[in-house]
Write a protein that holds these residues in place. Structure first.
Motif, PDB file in Angstrom:
ATOM      1  N   THR A 125       0.520  -1.888   0.181  1.00  0.00           N
ATOM      2  CA  THR A 125       0.499  -0.323  -0.237  1.00  0.00           C
ATOM      3  C   THR A 125       0.579   1.550   0.055  1.00  0.00           C
ATOM      4  O   THR A 125       1.069   2.107  -0.785  1.00  0.00           O
ATOM      5  CB  THR A 125      -0.927  -0.094   1.126  1.00  0.00           C
TER       6      THR A 125
ATOM      7  N   ARG B  51       2.488   1.935  -3.134  1.00  0.00           N
ATOM      8  CA  ARG B  51       1.080   3.050  -4.075  1.00  0.00           C
ATOM      9  C   ARG B  51       0.783   3.886  -4.446  1.00  0.00           C
ATOM     10  O   ARG B  51       0.376   4.796  -5.316  1.00  0.00           O
ATOM     11  CB  ARG B  51       0.454   1.558  -4.217  1.00  0.00           C
ATOM     12  N   GLN B  52       1.378   4.364  -2.998  1.00  0.00           N
ATOM     13  CA  GLN B  52       0.912   5.830  -2.695  1.00  0.00           C
ATOM     14  C   GLN B  52       1.339   6.963  -3.311  1.00  0.00           C
ATOM     15  O   GLN B  52       0.396   7.464  -3.829  1.00  0.00           O
ATOM     16  CB  GLN B  52       1.248   6.600  -1.178  1.00  0.00           C
TER      17      GLN B  52
ATOM     18  N   ARG C 100       1.460   6.195  -7.690  1.00  0.00           N
ATOM     19  CA  ARG C 100       1.536   6.095  -7.990  1.00  0.00           C
ATOM     20  C   ARG C 100      -0.195   6.989  -9.014  1.00  0.00           C
ATOM     21  O   ARG C 100      -0.748   7.577  -7.957  1.00  0.00           O
ATOM     22  CB  ARG C 100       1.214   4.239  -8.354  1.00  0.00           C
ATOM     23  N   ALA C 101      -0.248   6.960 -10.156  1.00  0.00           N
ATOM     24  CA  ALA C 101      -1.774   7.658 -10.618  1.00  0.00           C
ATOM     25  C   ALA C 101      -2.538   6.957 -10.376  1.00  0.00           C
ATOM     26  O   ALA C 101      -3.985   7.294  -9.784  1.00  0.00           O
ATOM     27  CB  ALA C 101      -1.600   7.204 -12.364  1.00  0.00           C
ATOM     28  N   LYS C 102      -2.288   5.937 -10.153  1.00  0.00           N
ATOM     29  CA  LYS C 102      -3.985   4.767  -9.584  1.00  0.00           C
ATOM     30  C   LYS C 102      -3.357   4.018  -8.379  1.00  0.00           C
ATOM     31  O   LYS C 102      -2.619   2.978  -8.327  1.00  0.00           O
ATOM     32  CB  LYS C 102      -4.529   3.724 -10.704  1.00  0.00           C
ATOM     33  N   PRO C 103      -3.725   4.425  -7.697  1.00  0.00           N
ATOM     34  CA  PRO C 103      -2.325   3.849  -6.571  1.00  0.00           C
ATOM     35  C   PRO C 103      -3.376   2.722  -5.845  1.00  0.00           C
ATOM     36  O   PRO C 103      -3.571   1.664  -5.290  1.00  0.00           O
ATOM     37  CB  PRO C 103      -2.605   4.942  -5.220  1.00  0.00           C
ATOM     38  N   TRP C 104      -4.538   2.353  -6.206  1.00  0.00           N
ATOM     39  CA  TRP C 104      -5.848   1.386  -5.900  1.00  0.00           C
ATOM     40  C   TRP C 104      -5.112  -0.046  -6.121  1.00  0.00           C
ATOM     41  O   TRP C 104      -6.031  -0.951  -6.070  1.00  0.00           O
ATOM     42  CB  TRP C 104      -7.250   1.665  -6.033  1.00  0.00           C
ATOM     43  N   HIS C 105      -4.668  -0.252  -7.954  1.00  0.00           N
ATOM     44  CA  HIS C 105      -4.539  -0.645  -8.713  1.00  0.00           C
ATOM     45  C   HIS C 105      -3.046  -1.847  -7.614  1.00  0.00           C
ATOM     46  O   HIS C 105      -2.316  -0.761  -7.424  1.00  0.00           O
ATOM     47  CB  HIS C 105      -4.088  -0.244  -9.536  1.00  0.00           C
ATOM     48  N   TYR C 106      -3.122  -2.658  -8.131  1.00  0.00           N
ATOM     49  CA  TYR C 106      -2.022  -3.675  -7.723  1.00  0.00           C
ATOM     50  C   TYR C 106      -2.796  -5.406  -8.578  1.00  0.00           C
ATOM     51  O   TYR C 106      -3.786  -5.567  -9.169  1.00  0.00           O
ATOM     52  CB  TYR C 106      -2.283  -4.094  -6.312  1.00  0.00           C
TER      53      TYR C 106
END
Ligand code: PLP
Length: 388
Positions: free
Chosen positions: A215, A218-219, A221-227
């Motif tokens: 998490t 990803r902060q 990133r453009a889409k932090p929710w994507h993994y």
């Protein structure tokens, strides 16, 4: 004495409290920048390429074993004289523990027994660096050859060295504990140290549910929710709260080591020559004593434990052998040395908050008991004279 003297105790002070405050104020308490900083600091201290911080040493052991390349070999050779965590990790990873004897002088795995037990089903050897004293890693490397991994349980040995080289640089991987009573503590925590970049990459992924980027990563990133979930995984990461405590403790390790060595050297000197007491080998230059283990022979150990307890001194017994535990009955074998030791080992209090008066009290109570002791049991008991 009105308050009990504990066998072990954490040493937290203002620096740990300030570190926790700072993490709380940052509003990010899960795995994040503190965890990364702790891993980097551990790697620098140990001189290893990769450190993966975990929730515990049990998690570190399980994570590591579960990430060895599976090849059908099912057995892991391990001493029976260890904490149950070591064996549970082996079982959780789907391997069969093969219990080995320990050397009665050092309480570490007996290389000759390992050589006898090694066979084509052996996937790994798992030595335990008992009480901070490292197993003979050179001998184990020779026995293991190129195809058998060595994963060390170094729960007790953070800060110890082997021939001047920090424990953590030998073998495939080394697993540390930073739980409450260890040489340094995160409250709860652990870590895997390894020189293998590919193993480290697998460990990092499976430590956090098999997710490609955790998490915090990803902060930005453009889409932090994507993994992406790339494979199987656990929830074994270390939080920033625990890592911040660990960072503060790491700065105090050299002081802790000095105090532990001084106490152990004092016990060694003052208890030497007492009847029915056999010392355990310690190398206080190379190792940080995590536990002060001694052997009390002739069936006197339990009586001494009770006598010290009545005097407010809480000792430890490390350990009840795992081959005698109901959960691991299937893997039991005859281990006479381990069984003898299990009746003899006693750990005196050893931690950095012991004061001179407490140490004196412990030494005088042990000395008085042993000088007056009249052992009743004789059959099958070791004598403390001469030293075996
Ligand atoms: C020898 C040994 N191995 C493994 C562990 C497990 O460590 P943790 O409590 O960090 O899971 C311990 C804990 O005391 C231990 O003593």
């Amino acid at each position: 004495m009105s308050t009990l003297i504990n066998v072990s105790q954490p040493d937290f002070g203002e620096s740990e409290a300030a570190a926790i405050q700072a993490v709380l104020a940052s509003h990010w308490v899960g795995m994040g920048p503190q965890t990364a900083a702790f891993e980097a600091a551990l790697a620098e201290r140990l001189g290893v390429r990769q450190v993966i911080a975990t929730a515990s040493c049990t998690a570190a052991l399980h994570l590591t074993l579960a990430n060895l390349e599976p090849d059908g070999r099912q057995e892991v050779i391990v001493p029976s004289l260890t904490f149950a965590a070591t064996i549970q990790a082996i079982r959780l990873a789907g391997y069969d523990p093969v219990f080995a004897e320990v050397n009665p002088q050092t309480l570490t795995i007996d290389g000759d027994d390992v050589a006898r037990l090694l066979n084509r089903r052996t996937r790994a050897i798992l030595p335990v660096h008992f009480a901070g004293y490292p197993a003979d890693m050179e001998q184990l490397r020779r026995i293991a050859g190129p195809d058998v991994d060595i994963v060390s349980d170094s729960a007790h040995a953070f800060g110890s060295t082997i021939g001047g080289v920090p424990v953590g640089r030998q073998g495939t991987a080394t697993c540390f504990s930073f739980s409450a009573n260890k040489n340094i503590s995160c409250g709860e925590g652990g870590a895997v140290a390894t020189q293998s970049g590919s193993l480290a990459a697998r460990l990092k992924k499976s430590r956090f549910l098999g997710i490609s980027h955790h998490t915090w990563e990803r902060q930005r990133r453009a889409k932090p929710w994507h993994y992406t979930v790339a494979g199987p995984g656990f929830r074994y990461h270390m939080s920033d709260l625990n890592a911040a405590i660990g960072l503060a403790q790491l700065k105090r390790l050299d002081d802790f080591a000095r105090i532990r060595r001084t106490i152990a050297a004092g016990y060694d000197a003052r208890l030497a020559g007492l009847p029915w007491l056999l010392p355990v080998q310690r190398d206080l230059k190379q190792t940080i004593p995590h536990l002060y283990v001694m052997r009390i022979t002739r069936g006197l150990r339990d009586e001494l434990y009770a006598s010290l307890r009545a005097a407010g001194i809480v000792c430890g017994v490390h350990y009840i052998p795992n081959h005698q535990q109901p959960a691991f009955k299937k893997y039991t074998r005859s281990l006479p040395v381990t069984e003898m030791l299990a009746d003899e080992v006693l750990s005196l209090p050893l931690h950095t908050r012991l004061d001179a008066g407490q140490i004196e009290h412990i030494i005088s109570r042990v000395s008085r008991f042993l000088r007056r002791a009249r052992p009743a049991r004789r059959r099958g008991q070791t004598s403390s004279k001469p030293t075996p």
